[in-house]
Design an enzyme around this catalytic site. Structure first.
Site, mmCIF file in Angstrom:
data_model
loop_
_atom_site.group_PDB
_atom_site.id
_atom_site.type_symbol
_atom_site.label_atom_id
_atom_site.label_comp_id
_atom_site.label_asym_id
_atom_site.label_seq_id
_atom_site.Cartn_x
_atom_site.Cartn_y
_atom_site.Cartn_z
ATOM 1 N N THR A 104 71.725 25.689 -77.488
ATOM 2 C CA THR A 104 71.791 24.942 -76.226
ATOM 3 C C THR A 104 70.800 25.374 -75.148
ATOM 4 O O THR A 104 70.725 26.549 -74.799
ATOM 5 C CB THR A 104 73.239 24.890 -75.682
ATOM 6 O OG1 THR A 104 74.076 24.348 -76.716
ATOM 7 C CG2 THR A 104 73.354 24.015 -74.455
ATOM 8 N N ARG A 147 85.804 14.226 -72.576
ATOM 9 C CA ARG A 147 84.512 13.614 -72.244
ATOM 10 C C ARG A 147 84.682 12.429 -71.317
ATOM 11 O O ARG A 147 85.735 11.798 -71.295
ATOM 12 C CB ARG A 147 83.797 13.144 -73.518
ATOM 13 C CG ARG A 147 83.251 14.283 -74.309
ATOM 14 C CD ARG A 147 82.494 13.842 -75.545
ATOM 15 N NE ARG A 147 82.029 15.020 -76.244
ATOM 16 C CZ ARG A 147 80.816 15.554 -76.102
ATOM 17 N NH1 ARG A 147 79.916 14.978 -75.323
ATOM 18 N NH2 ARG A 147 80.489 16.642 -76.744
ATOM 19 N N LYS A 197 82.135 27.836 -83.542
ATOM 20 C CA LYS A 197 81.364 27.769 -82.293
ATOM 21 C C LYS A 197 82.092 28.583 -81.221
ATOM 22 O O LYS A 197 83.255 28.323 -80.918
ATOM 23 C CB LYS A 197 81.201 26.308 -81.860
ATOM 24 C CG LYS A 197 80.323 25.518 -82.845
ATOM 25 C CD LYS A 197 80.339 24.045 -82.539
ATOM 26 C CE LYS A 197 79.691 23.714 -81.209
ATOM 27 N NZ LYS A 197 79.836 22.270 -80.886
ATOM 28 N N ARG A 237 71.596 18.945 -87.746
ATOM 29 C CA ARG A 237 72.935 18.930 -87.147
ATOM 30 C C ARG A 237 73.310 17.524 -86.697
ATOM 31 O O ARG A 237 72.524 16.850 -86.023
ATOM 32 C CB ARG A 237 72.962 19.872 -85.943
ATOM 33 C CG ARG A 237 74.218 19.757 -85.068
ATOM 34 C CD ARG A 237 74.154 20.758 -83.935
ATOM 35 N NE ARG A 237 75.263 20.717 -83.014
ATOM 36 C CZ ARG A 237 75.230 20.160 -81.792
ATOM 37 N NH1 ARG A 237 74.121 19.575 -81.362
ATOM 38 N NH2 ARG A 237 76.283 20.193 -81.018
HETATM 39 N N1 LIG Z 1 74.271 11.028 -82.691
HETATM 40 C C1 LIG Z 1 73.929 10.886 -81.411
HETATM 41 N N2 LIG Z 1 73.816 9.647 -80.872
HETATM 42 C C2 LIG Z 1 73.483 9.478 -79.582
HETATM 43 N N3 LIG Z 1 73.206 10.490 -78.726
HETATM 44 C C3 LIG Z 1 73.300 11.736 -79.194
HETATM 45 C C4 LIG Z 1 73.667 12.017 -80.542
HETATM 46 N N4 LIG Z 1 73.698 13.349 -80.712
HETATM 47 C C5 LIG Z 1 73.372 13.877 -79.516
HETATM 48 N N5 LIG Z 1 73.114 12.930 -78.601
HETATM 49 C C6 LIG Z 1 72.705 13.095 -77.202
HETATM 50 O O1 LIG Z 1 72.099 14.378 -77.013
HETATM 51 C C7 LIG Z 1 72.826 15.109 -76.029
HETATM 52 C C8 LIG Z 1 72.784 16.596 -76.347
HETATM 53 O O2 LIG Z 1 73.287 16.846 -77.622
HETATM 54 P P1 LIG Z 1 74.483 17.886 -77.841
HETATM 55 O O3 LIG Z 1 74.215 19.143 -77.122
HETATM 56 O O4 LIG Z 1 74.692 17.938 -79.281
HETATM 57 O O5 LIG Z 1 75.696 17.073 -77.165
HETATM 58 P P2 LIG Z 1 76.869 17.382 -76.149
HETATM 59 O O6 LIG Z 1 76.477 18.465 -75.225
HETATM 60 O O7 LIG Z 1 77.093 16.049 -75.486
HETATM 61 O O8 LIG Z 1 78.017 17.775 -77.021
HETATM 62 C C9 LIG Z 1 74.212 14.475 -76.007
HETATM 63 O O9 LIG Z 1 74.927 14.675 -74.825
HETATM 64 C C10 LIG Z 1 73.887 13.023 -76.248
HETATM 65 O O10 LIG Z 1 73.473 12.423 -75.050
HETATM 66 C C1 LIG Z 2 76.471 23.527 -78.994
HETATM 67 C C2 LIG Z 2 77.416 23.270 -78.100
HETATM 68 O O1 LIG Z 2 78.416 22.354 -78.362
HETATM 69 P P1 LIG Z 2 78.271 20.770 -78.078
HETATM 70 O O2 LIG Z 2 76.824 20.441 -77.941
HETATM 71 O O3 LIG Z 2 78.928 20.114 -79.214
HETATM 72 O O4 LIG Z 2 79.032 20.642 -76.817
HETATM 73 C C3 LIG Z 2 77.463 23.974 -76.807
HETATM 74 O O5 LIG Z 2 78.430 23.802 -76.080
HETATM 75 O O6 LIG Z 2 76.523 24.736 -76.521
HETATM 76 K K LIG Z 3 80.340 18.684 -80.908
HETATM 77 MG MG LIG Z 4 80.044 22.702 -76.833
#
Ligand SMILES: Nc1ncnc2c1ncn2[C@@H]1O[C@H](COP(=O)(O)OP(=O)(O)O)[C@@H](O)[C@H]1O
Ligand SMILES: C=C(OP(=O)(O)O)C(=O)O
Ligand SMILES: [K+]
Ligand SMILES: [Mg+2]
Length: 478
Positions: A283, A80, A225, A39
Protein backbone atom coordinates in the site's frame (compact mmCIF):
# COMPACT_ATOMS: atom_id res chain seq x y z
CA UNK A 1 19.51 -21.23 -28.44
CA UNK A 2 17.98 -18.29 -26.55
CA UNK A 3 18.52 -18.81 -22.84
CA UNK A 4 15.66 -18.28 -20.44
CA UNK A 5 15.93 -14.81 -18.96
CA UNK A 6 15.39 -14.45 -15.25
CA UNK A 7 14.44 -11.02 -13.89
CA UNK A 8 17.26 -8.66 -12.85
CA UNK A 9 15.66 -8.34 -9.43
CA UNK A 10 14.87 -10.97 -6.80
CA UNK A 11 12.29 -9.05 -4.76
CA UNK A 12 8.86 -10.17 -5.92
CA UNK A 13 6.44 -7.63 -7.35
CA UNK A 14 2.71 -8.03 -6.65
CA UNK A 15 0.40 -6.06 -8.95
CA UNK A 16 -3.30 -5.45 -8.35
CA UNK A 17 -5.35 -5.82 -11.52
CA UNK A 18 -8.12 -3.33 -12.20
CA UNK A 19 -9.64 -1.45 -15.12
CA UNK A 20 -6.21 -0.03 -16.05
CA UNK A 21 -4.63 -3.45 -16.45
CA UNK A 22 -7.29 -6.06 -17.18
CA UNK A 23 -6.64 -6.25 -20.93
CA UNK A 24 -4.49 -9.04 -22.37
CA UNK A 25 -1.93 -6.56 -23.56
CA UNK A 26 -1.52 -4.91 -20.16
CA UNK A 27 -1.34 -8.24 -18.32
CA UNK A 28 1.36 -9.31 -20.75
CA UNK A 29 3.33 -6.13 -20.14
CA UNK A 30 3.03 -6.44 -16.37
CA UNK A 31 4.44 -9.97 -16.46
CA UNK A 32 7.17 -9.12 -18.96
CA UNK A 33 8.32 -6.26 -16.77
CA UNK A 34 8.70 -8.33 -13.63
CA UNK A 35 5.35 -9.01 -11.94
CA UNK A 36 5.34 -12.44 -10.24
CA UNK A 37 2.07 -12.24 -8.36
CA UNK A 38 -1.23 -10.93 -9.69
CA UNK A 39 -3.64 -9.71 -7.02
CA UNK A 40 -7.39 -9.59 -7.53
CA UNK A 41 -9.13 -7.41 -4.99
CA UNK A 42 -12.56 -8.96 -4.46
CA UNK A 43 -13.73 -5.78 -2.73
CA UNK A 44 -14.11 -4.51 -6.29
CA UNK A 45 -15.29 -6.03 -9.56
CA UNK A 46 -17.63 -8.95 -10.27
CA UNK A 47 -16.91 -12.69 -10.23
CA UNK A 48 -17.25 -12.64 -13.98
CA UNK A 49 -14.62 -9.93 -14.38
CA UNK A 50 -12.21 -11.70 -12.03
CA UNK A 51 -12.73 -15.03 -13.82
CA UNK A 52 -11.82 -13.39 -17.12
CA UNK A 53 -8.63 -11.94 -15.65
CA UNK A 54 -7.67 -15.32 -14.17
CA UNK A 55 -8.13 -16.98 -17.54
CA UNK A 56 -6.00 -14.32 -19.27
CA UNK A 57 -3.22 -14.46 -16.66
CA UNK A 58 -2.96 -18.26 -16.93
CA UNK A 59 -2.90 -18.16 -20.70
CA UNK A 60 -0.36 -15.33 -21.00
CA UNK A 61 1.91 -16.73 -18.31
CA UNK A 62 2.00 -20.02 -20.19
CA UNK A 63 2.70 -18.35 -23.53
CA UNK A 64 5.48 -16.22 -22.05
CA UNK A 65 6.74 -19.22 -20.07
CA UNK A 66 6.80 -17.04 -16.95
CA UNK A 67 5.48 -18.41 -13.71
CA UNK A 68 2.90 -16.19 -12.02
CA UNK A 69 0.89 -16.76 -8.84
CA UNK A 70 -2.68 -15.50 -8.46
CA UNK A 71 -3.73 -14.00 -5.13
CA UNK A 72 -7.45 -13.52 -4.39
CA UNK A 73 -7.77 -10.78 -1.78
CA UNK A 74 -10.99 -11.01 0.26
CA UNK A 75 -13.07 -8.00 1.35
CA UNK A 76 -13.27 -9.12 5.00
CA UNK A 77 -15.38 -7.11 7.39
CA UNK A 78 -14.42 -3.77 5.96
CA UNK A 79 -17.21 -1.23 5.78
CA UNK A 80 -17.30 0.65 2.49
CA UNK A 81 -19.14 3.56 0.95
CA UNK A 82 -21.50 2.58 -1.86
CA UNK A 83 -21.86 3.97 -5.37
CA UNK A 84 -21.42 7.69 -5.87
CA UNK A 85 -22.98 9.54 -8.80
CA UNK A 86 -20.26 10.21 -11.38
CA UNK A 87 -17.77 8.03 -9.50
CA UNK A 88 -16.74 10.55 -6.85
CA UNK A 89 -17.66 13.61 -4.79
CA UNK A 90 -15.49 16.40 -3.48
CA UNK A 91 -15.91 16.75 0.30
CA UNK A 92 -14.93 20.18 1.61
CA UNK A 93 -13.67 21.04 5.07
CA UNK A 94 -16.32 22.44 7.40
CA UNK A 95 -19.23 21.17 5.31
CA UNK A 96 -21.86 18.77 6.57
CA UNK A 97 -22.41 15.35 5.09
CA UNK A 98 -24.81 12.51 5.88
CA UNK A 99 -23.64 8.91 5.86
CA UNK A 100 -26.66 6.68 5.44
CA UNK A 101 -27.57 3.03 5.24
CA UNK A 102 -30.59 3.96 3.11
CA UNK A 103 -30.43 2.71 -0.45
CA UNK A 104 -29.34 5.88 -2.26
CA UNK A 105 -26.79 6.92 -4.85
CA UNK A 106 -24.18 9.18 -3.28
CA UNK A 107 -23.72 12.92 -3.89
CA UNK A 108 -22.19 15.98 -2.14
CA UNK A 109 -24.64 15.79 0.76
CA UNK A 110 -25.43 12.09 1.18
CA UNK A 111 -23.05 9.13 1.11
CA UNK A 112 -24.39 5.56 1.14
CA UNK A 113 -22.75 3.06 3.52
CA UNK A 114 -22.91 -0.67 2.84
CA UNK A 115 -23.34 -1.97 6.37
CA UNK A 116 -26.73 -1.85 8.03
CA UNK A 117 -25.38 -1.69 11.59
CA UNK A 118 -23.17 1.29 10.79
CA UNK A 119 -25.22 3.90 12.74
CA UNK A 120 -24.96 1.70 15.85
CA UNK A 121 -21.14 1.69 15.68
CA UNK A 122 -20.76 5.45 16.10
CA UNK A 123 -21.90 8.22 18.40
CA UNK A 124 -21.54 11.99 18.62
CA UNK A 125 -17.91 13.12 18.64
CA UNK A 126 -16.47 9.97 17.01
CA UNK A 127 -13.96 10.32 14.21
CA UNK A 128 -14.60 8.46 10.95
CA UNK A 129 -11.86 7.93 8.37
CA UNK A 130 -12.61 7.46 4.68
CA UNK A 131 -10.34 6.18 1.93
CA UNK A 132 -7.47 4.90 4.17
CA UNK A 133 -7.66 8.04 6.32
CA UNK A 134 -7.35 10.49 3.45
CA UNK A 135 -10.67 12.07 4.45
CA UNK A 136 -11.65 12.67 8.09
CA UNK A 137 -15.19 13.26 9.43
CA UNK A 138 -16.51 13.93 12.92
CA UNK A 139 -19.93 12.64 13.95
CA UNK A 140 -22.41 15.34 14.97
CA UNK A 141 -25.51 13.27 15.37
CA UNK A 142 -26.88 9.78 14.77
CA UNK A 143 -30.50 9.68 13.65
CA UNK A 144 -32.02 6.35 12.61
CA UNK A 145 -30.26 5.17 9.48
CA UNK A 146 -28.40 8.46 9.14
CA UNK A 147 -25.13 9.61 10.61
CA UNK A 148 -24.64 13.36 10.32
CA UNK A 149 -21.02 14.43 10.25
CA UNK A 150 -18.82 17.41 9.59
CA UNK A 151 -15.83 17.23 7.25
CA UNK A 152 -12.64 17.78 9.27
CA UNK A 153 -10.29 17.06 6.40
CA UNK A 154 -11.65 17.00 2.87
CA UNK A 155 -10.81 15.53 -0.51
CA UNK A 156 -12.21 13.48 -3.35
CA UNK A 157 -14.21 10.48 -2.19
CA UNK A 158 -14.58 7.74 -4.78
CA UNK A 159 -17.24 4.99 -4.91
CA UNK A 160 -16.60 1.91 -2.79
CA UNK A 161 -13.75 3.39 -0.77
CA UNK A 162 -13.20 2.03 2.73
CA UNK A 163 -14.46 3.42 6.04
CA UNK A 164 -12.50 3.05 9.28
CA UNK A 165 -13.78 3.78 12.77
CA UNK A 166 -10.72 2.80 14.82
CA UNK A 167 -12.61 3.19 18.08
CA UNK A 168 -15.44 0.85 17.14
CA UNK A 169 -15.34 -2.76 18.18
CA UNK A 170 -16.70 -4.90 15.39
CA UNK A 171 -18.37 -7.85 17.10
CA UNK A 172 -18.07 -10.06 14.07
CA UNK A 173 -15.63 -12.67 12.84
CA UNK A 174 -13.07 -11.44 10.35
CA UNK A 175 -14.11 -14.01 7.76
CA UNK A 176 -17.61 -13.13 6.60
CA UNK A 177 -20.15 -15.37 4.79
CA UNK A 178 -19.39 -13.32 1.67
CA UNK A 179 -15.68 -14.16 2.09
CA UNK A 180 -16.54 -17.87 2.25
CA UNK A 181 -18.46 -17.56 -1.03
CA UNK A 182 -15.47 -15.87 -2.61
CA UNK A 183 -13.11 -18.55 -1.31
CA UNK A 184 -15.34 -21.20 -2.91
CA UNK A 185 -15.29 -19.35 -6.19
CA UNK A 186 -11.53 -18.79 -5.94
CA UNK A 187 -10.91 -22.51 -5.41
CA UNK A 188 -13.05 -23.35 -8.44
CA UNK A 189 -11.02 -20.84 -10.44
CA UNK A 190 -7.79 -22.47 -9.29
CA UNK A 191 -6.22 -19.42 -7.63
CA UNK A 192 -2.99 -20.07 -5.75
CA UNK A 193 -3.46 -17.94 -2.66
CA UNK A 194 -6.12 -16.23 -0.56
CA UNK A 195 -5.52 -12.87 1.11
CA UNK A 196 -7.39 -12.85 4.44
CA UNK A 197 -8.38 -9.28 5.28
CA UNK A 198 -8.72 -8.02 8.86
CA UNK A 199 -7.50 -11.23 10.47
CA UNK A 200 -7.94 -10.75 14.22
CA UNK A 201 -6.79 -14.04 15.68
CA UNK A 202 -5.40 -17.41 14.71
CA UNK A 203 -8.97 -18.77 14.63
CA UNK A 204 -9.76 -16.72 11.53
CA UNK A 205 -6.83 -18.38 9.79
CA UNK A 206 -7.73 -21.86 11.03
CA UNK A 207 -11.32 -21.45 9.86
CA UNK A 208 -10.15 -20.82 6.30
CA UNK A 209 -7.47 -23.50 6.50
CA UNK A 210 -10.01 -26.14 7.50
CA UNK A 211 -12.41 -25.03 4.77
CA UNK A 212 -9.61 -25.38 2.21
CA UNK A 213 -8.75 -28.82 3.51
CA UNK A 214 -12.36 -30.00 3.27
CA UNK A 215 -12.41 -28.82 -0.32
CA UNK A 216 -9.19 -30.60 -1.33
CA UNK A 217 -7.44 -27.27 -1.67
CA UNK A 218 -5.01 -27.43 1.27
CA UNK A 219 -2.14 -26.29 -0.94
CA UNK A 220 -3.84 -22.93 -1.52
CA UNK A 221 -1.79 -20.38 0.44
CA UNK A 222 -3.42 -18.39 3.19
CA UNK A 223 -1.83 -14.95 3.37
CA UNK A 224 -2.93 -13.15 6.53
CA UNK A 225 -3.26 -9.40 6.11
CA UNK A 226 -2.07 -7.57 9.19
CA UNK A 227 -4.28 -4.50 9.27
CA UNK A 228 -5.79 -4.14 12.74
CA UNK A 229 -4.37 -3.95 16.27
CA UNK A 230 -5.67 -7.43 17.20
CA UNK A 231 -3.58 -8.95 14.41
CA UNK A 232 -0.49 -7.19 15.71
CA UNK A 233 -1.19 -8.40 19.23
CA UNK A 234 -1.77 -11.98 18.06
CA UNK A 235 0.87 -11.87 15.37
CA UNK A 236 3.06 -14.79 16.45
CA UNK A 237 0.19 -17.28 16.43
CA UNK A 238 -1.23 -15.88 13.20
CA UNK A 239 2.15 -16.15 11.50
CA UNK A 240 2.60 -19.78 12.58
CA UNK A 241 -0.81 -20.75 11.19
CA UNK A 242 -0.49 -18.80 7.92
CA UNK A 243 1.53 -19.50 4.79
CA UNK A 244 2.54 -15.88 4.44
CA UNK A 245 1.63 -12.41 5.62
CA UNK A 246 0.89 -9.02 4.14
CA UNK A 247 1.64 -5.81 5.95
CA UNK A 248 -1.50 -4.03 4.80
CA UNK A 249 -0.39 -0.52 5.63
CA UNK A 250 -3.52 1.13 4.23
CA UNK A 251 -5.88 0.01 6.97
CA UNK A 252 -3.12 -0.53 9.52
CA UNK A 253 -2.12 3.12 9.23
CA UNK A 254 -5.62 4.19 10.24
CA UNK A 255 -6.35 1.51 12.82
CA UNK A 256 -3.07 2.21 14.65
CA UNK A 257 -1.11 5.42 15.22
CA UNK A 258 0.48 5.97 11.82
CA UNK A 259 3.87 6.82 13.31
CA UNK A 260 4.19 3.26 14.57
CA UNK A 261 4.10 1.79 11.06
CA UNK A 262 7.82 1.95 10.20
CA UNK A 263 9.02 0.06 13.27
CA UNK A 264 6.11 -2.35 13.13
CA UNK A 265 6.96 -3.12 9.51
CA UNK A 266 10.52 -4.00 10.52
CA UNK A 267 9.38 -6.22 13.39
CA UNK A 268 6.81 -8.11 11.35
CA UNK A 269 9.21 -8.65 8.45
CA UNK A 270 11.90 -9.92 10.80
CA UNK A 271 9.54 -12.44 12.38
CA UNK A 272 8.23 -13.65 9.03
CA UNK A 273 11.80 -14.03 7.74
CA UNK A 274 12.73 -16.04 10.79
CA UNK A 275 9.81 -18.40 10.22
CA UNK A 276 10.68 -18.74 6.55
CA UNK A 277 7.26 -17.43 5.46
CA UNK A 278 6.90 -14.90 2.65
CA UNK A 279 5.97 -11.35 3.61
CA UNK A 280 4.44 -8.73 1.30
CA UNK A 281 4.80 -5.03 2.08
CA UNK A 282 1.74 -3.27 0.71
CA UNK A 283 0.00 0.00 0.00
CA UNK A 284 1.05 3.44 -1.16
CA UNK A 285 4.51 2.25 -2.15
CA UNK A 286 4.49 4.35 -5.34
CA UNK A 287 1.05 5.89 -4.94
CA UNK A 288 1.87 9.21 -6.59
CA UNK A 289 2.50 7.21 -9.79
CA UNK A 290 -1.27 6.67 -9.98
CA UNK A 291 -1.33 10.13 -11.57
CA UNK A 292 2.32 11.01 -12.30
CA UNK A 293 5.02 9.34 -14.32
CA UNK A 294 7.71 9.96 -11.69
CA UNK A 295 7.47 8.80 -8.05
CA UNK A 296 8.43 10.94 -5.07
CA UNK A 297 11.84 10.55 -3.41
CA UNK A 298 10.04 9.35 -0.29
CA UNK A 299 8.28 6.58 -2.21
CA UNK A 300 11.45 5.33 -3.87
CA UNK A 301 13.13 5.32 -0.47
CA UNK A 302 10.16 3.46 1.03
CA UNK A 303 10.42 0.65 -1.53
CA UNK A 304 14.18 0.39 -0.98
CA UNK A 305 13.80 0.39 2.79
CA UNK A 306 11.17 -2.36 2.70
CA UNK A 307 13.65 -4.44 0.71
CA UNK A 308 16.41 -3.69 3.22
CA UNK A 309 14.00 -4.64 6.01
CA UNK A 310 13.86 -8.06 4.32
CA UNK A 311 10.48 -8.07 2.60
CA UNK A 312 9.98 -10.85 0.07
CA UNK A 313 7.59 -8.85 -2.06
CA UNK A 314 6.47 -5.29 -2.68
CA UNK A 315 2.94 -4.53 -3.81
CA UNK A 316 1.21 -2.11 -6.14
CA UNK A 317 -2.49 -1.29 -5.59
CA UNK A 318 -4.15 1.66 -7.33
CA UNK A 319 -0.86 2.27 -9.15
CA UNK A 320 -1.68 -0.72 -11.37
CA UNK A 321 -5.45 -1.08 -10.78
CA UNK A 322 -6.58 2.36 -11.88
CA UNK A 323 -3.35 4.32 -12.42
CA UNK A 324 -2.25 6.19 -15.50
CA UNK A 325 1.23 4.62 -15.50
CA UNK A 326 0.91 1.00 -14.39
CA UNK A 327 3.81 -0.33 -16.43
CA UNK A 328 6.08 2.54 -15.42
CA UNK A 329 5.28 1.75 -11.78
CA UNK A 330 6.31 -1.90 -12.24
CA UNK A 331 9.48 -0.88 -14.08
CA UNK A 332 10.29 1.58 -11.30
CA UNK A 333 9.91 -1.08 -8.62
CA UNK A 334 12.07 -3.48 -10.58
CA UNK A 335 14.81 -0.86 -10.90
CA UNK A 336 14.73 0.09 -7.23
CA UNK A 337 14.85 -3.61 -6.29
CA UNK A 338 17.80 -4.39 -8.54
CA UNK A 339 19.96 -1.56 -7.23
CA UNK A 340 19.01 -2.07 -3.59
CA UNK A 341 19.61 -5.82 -3.67
CA UNK A 342 23.12 -5.30 -5.03
CA UNK A 343 23.94 -3.16 -2.04
CA UNK A 344 22.43 -5.53 0.49
CA UNK A 345 24.89 -8.32 -0.22
CA UNK A 346 27.62 -6.61 1.72
CA UNK A 347 25.73 -6.90 4.96
CA UNK A 348 23.22 -9.66 4.23
CA UNK A 349 25.45 -12.24 5.85
CA UNK A 350 25.42 -10.54 9.22
CA UNK A 351 21.66 -11.08 9.29
CA UNK A 352 22.38 -14.76 8.79
CA UNK A 353 23.85 -15.39 12.20
CA UNK A 354 21.00 -13.54 13.79
CA UNK A 355 18.39 -15.51 11.85
CA UNK A 356 20.01 -18.81 12.60
CA UNK A 357 20.21 -17.95 16.27
CA UNK A 358 16.61 -16.95 16.82
CA UNK A 359 15.22 -19.23 14.14
CA UNK A 360 14.52 -22.95 14.00
CA UNK A 361 17.80 -23.71 15.70
CA UNK A 362 18.67 -27.30 16.20
CA UNK A 363 16.79 -28.78 13.26
CA UNK A 364 18.39 -30.68 10.40
CA UNK A 365 16.88 -28.31 7.83
CA UNK A 366 18.47 -25.39 9.66
CA UNK A 367 21.91 -27.03 9.69
CA UNK A 368 21.55 -27.68 5.97
CA UNK A 369 20.56 -24.08 5.30
CA UNK A 370 23.60 -22.94 7.28
CA UNK A 371 25.97 -25.19 5.33
CA UNK A 372 24.53 -23.82 2.12
CA UNK A 373 25.34 -20.26 3.15
CA UNK A 374 28.85 -21.37 4.09
CA UNK A 375 29.32 -22.88 0.61
CA UNK A 376 27.89 -19.79 -1.07
CA UNK A 377 30.43 -17.62 0.75
CA UNK A 378 33.43 -19.67 -0.29
CA UNK A 379 32.59 -21.04 -3.76
CA UNK A 380 31.51 -19.43 -6.98
CA UNK A 381 28.12 -21.13 -7.07
CA UNK A 382 25.79 -20.32 -9.94
CA UNK A 383 22.44 -21.63 -8.70
CA UNK A 384 20.88 -23.33 -5.72
CA UNK A 385 18.74 -26.26 -6.81
CA UNK A 386 16.09 -27.47 -4.40
CA UNK A 387 13.75 -30.32 -5.20
CA UNK A 388 10.85 -29.70 -2.84
CA UNK A 389 7.51 -31.25 -2.07
CA UNK A 390 6.01 -28.37 -0.09
CA UNK A 391 8.39 -25.56 -1.02
CA UNK A 392 9.66 -25.37 2.57
CA UNK A 393 13.33 -26.00 1.77
CA UNK A 394 13.42 -23.29 -0.88
CA UNK A 395 11.80 -20.83 1.53
CA UNK A 396 14.25 -21.63 4.31
CA UNK A 397 17.15 -20.82 1.99
CA UNK A 398 15.38 -17.74 0.63
CA UNK A 399 15.45 -16.22 4.14
CA UNK A 400 19.16 -15.61 3.76
CA UNK A 401 18.66 -13.64 0.54
CA UNK A 402 21.60 -15.16 -1.29
CA UNK A 403 22.76 -13.44 -4.47
CA UNK A 404 22.15 -16.64 -6.47
CA UNK A 405 18.71 -17.65 -7.67
CA UNK A 406 17.15 -20.53 -5.79
CA UNK A 407 15.37 -22.93 -8.14
CA UNK A 408 12.55 -24.94 -6.62
CA UNK A 409 11.53 -28.16 -8.39
CA UNK A 410 8.21 -29.70 -7.54
CA UNK A 411 5.57 -31.93 -9.09
CA UNK A 412 2.78 -29.73 -7.77
CA UNK A 413 1.91 -26.75 -9.95
CA UNK A 414 0.46 -24.79 -7.04
CA UNK A 415 3.52 -25.36 -4.85
CA UNK A 416 5.57 -23.98 -7.73
CA UNK A 417 3.31 -20.96 -8.16
CA UNK A 418 3.38 -20.18 -4.46
CA UNK A 419 7.16 -20.13 -4.48
CA UNK A 420 6.74 -16.96 -6.55
CA UNK A 421 5.98 -15.11 -3.30
CA UNK A 422 9.47 -15.79 -1.95
CA UNK A 423 12.50 -13.61 -2.51
CA UNK A 424 14.94 -14.94 -5.11
CA UNK A 425 13.05 -18.16 -5.82
CA UNK A 426 11.93 -19.35 -9.24
CA UNK A 427 10.09 -22.64 -9.56
CA UNK A 428 9.85 -25.38 -12.18
CA UNK A 429 7.26 -28.11 -12.33
CA UNK A 430 8.48 -31.64 -13.12
CA UNK A 431 6.82 -35.02 -13.60
CA UNK A 432 6.29 -37.26 -10.59
CA UNK A 433 9.38 -39.40 -9.97
CA UNK A 434 11.87 -36.85 -11.34
CA UNK A 435 15.49 -37.15 -10.31
CA UNK A 436 18.72 -35.19 -10.36
CA UNK A 437 19.31 -35.90 -14.05
CA UNK A 438 15.92 -34.50 -14.98
CA UNK A 439 16.74 -31.30 -13.10
CA UNK A 440 20.10 -30.89 -14.84
CA UNK A 441 18.56 -31.68 -18.23
CA UNK A 442 15.89 -29.05 -17.63
CA UNK A 443 18.19 -26.18 -16.64
CA UNK A 444 20.66 -27.09 -19.40
CA UNK A 445 17.80 -27.12 -21.87
CA UNK A 446 16.77 -23.64 -20.75
CA UNK A 447 20.33 -22.41 -21.28
CA UNK A 448 20.66 -21.45 -17.62
CA UNK A 449 23.91 -23.37 -17.07
CA UNK A 450 26.99 -24.19 -19.10
CA UNK A 451 29.79 -26.74 -18.68
CA UNK A 452 31.93 -26.17 -15.60
CA UNK A 453 29.33 -24.05 -13.80
CA UNK A 454 29.15 -25.01 -10.14
CA UNK A 455 25.71 -25.69 -8.71
CA UNK A 456 24.52 -26.65 -5.26
CA UNK A 457 21.70 -29.11 -4.84
CA UNK A 458 19.76 -30.01 -1.72
CA UNK A 459 18.59 -33.56 -1.36
CA UNK A 460 16.14 -35.54 0.70
CA UNK A 461 17.53 -39.05 0.95
CA UNK A 462 15.38 -41.37 3.03
CA UNK A 463 17.87 -42.39 5.73
CA UNK A 464 16.62 -43.99 8.92
CA UNK A 465 14.15 -41.55 10.47
CA UNK A 466 15.41 -38.48 8.66
CA UNK A 467 12.82 -37.39 6.15
CA UNK A 468 12.88 -34.30 3.99
CA UNK A 469 15.98 -32.36 3.01
CA UNK A 470 18.98 -33.81 4.81
CA UNK A 471 22.01 -33.34 2.58
CA UNK A 472 23.64 -31.06 0.05
CA UNK A 473 25.71 -31.80 -2.99
CA UNK A 474 27.98 -29.40 -4.80
CA UNK A 475 29.11 -30.28 -8.30
CA UNK A 476 30.20 -28.96 -11.68
CA UNK A 477 28.01 -29.23 -14.75
CA UNK A 478 29.49 -31.68 -17.26
N1 LIG B 1 -11.04 -5.01 -9.73
C1 LIG B 1 -11.10 -3.68 -9.60
N2 LIG B 1 -12.03 -2.98 -10.30
C2 LIG B 1 -12.12 -1.65 -10.18
N3 LIG B 1 -11.31 -0.89 -9.40
C3 LIG B 1 -10.38 -1.52 -8.68
C4 LIG B 1 -10.22 -2.94 -8.73
N4 LIG B 1 -9.22 -3.28 -7.90
C5 LIG B 1 -8.79 -2.13 -7.35
N5 LIG B 1 -9.46 -1.07 -7.82
C6 LIG B 1 -9.27 0.35 -7.49
O1 LIG B 1 -7.95 0.57 -6.99
C7 LIG B 1 -8.02 1.12 -5.68
C8 LIG B 1 -6.84 0.64 -4.84
O2 LIG B 1 -6.80 -0.75 -4.79
P1 LIG B 1 -6.77 -1.51 -3.39
O3 LIG B 1 -5.77 -0.92 -2.49
O4 LIG B 1 -6.66 -2.93 -3.72
O5 LIG B 1 -8.27 -1.21 -2.87
P2 LIG B 1 -8.95 -0.74 -1.53
O6 LIG B 1 -8.02 0.11 -0.75
O7 LIG B 1 -10.18 -0.02 -2.02
O8 LIG B 1 -9.28 -2.00 -0.81
C9 LIG B 1 -9.40 0.73 -5.16
O9 LIG B 1 -9.89 1.54 -4.13
C10 LIG B 1 -10.23 0.82 -6.41
O10 LIG B 1 -10.58 2.15 -6.66
C1 LIG C 1 -3.71 -4.04 1.23
C2 LIG C 1 -4.64 -3.52 2.01
O1 LIG C 1 -5.94 -4.00 1.98
P1 LIG C 1 -7.06 -3.47 0.95
O2 LIG C 1 -6.38 -2.78 -0.19
O3 LIG C 1 -7.82 -4.67 0.56
O4 LIG C 1 -7.84 -2.56 1.82
C3 LIG C 1 -4.34 -2.43 2.95
O5 LIG C 1 -5.20 -2.08 3.74
O6 LIG C 1 -3.20 -1.94 2.93
K1 LIG D 1 -9.56 -6.55 -0.03
MG1 LIG E 1 -6.96 -3.21 3.84
Amino acid sequence: MIAMRLPDHKTKIVATIGPATSSRNMIKKLIENGVSVVRLNFSHGSFEEHAKVIEKVRDISQKLDRRVAILADLPGLKIRVGEIKGGYVELKRGEKVVLTTRDVVGDETTIPVEYKDFPRLVSKGDVIYLSDGYIVLRVEEVRGQDVEAVVVSGGKLFSRKGINIPKAYLPVEAVTPRDMEIIKFAIEQGVDAIGLSFVGSVYDVLKVKSFLEKNDAEDVFVISKIERPDAVRNFDEILKASDGIMIARGDLGVEMPIERLPILQKELIRKANTEGKPVITATQMLVSMTAEKVPTRAEVTDVANAILDGTDAVMLSEETAIGKFPIDAVKMMAKIAKVTEEYRESFGMSRLRELVEDGTRGTIKEAIARSIIDALCTLNIKYILTPTRTGRTARLISRFKPKQWIFGFSTNERVCNNLMFSYGVYAFCLEEGFDERDIIRLIKGLGLVESDDIVLMTEGKPIEKTMGTNSIKIFQIA
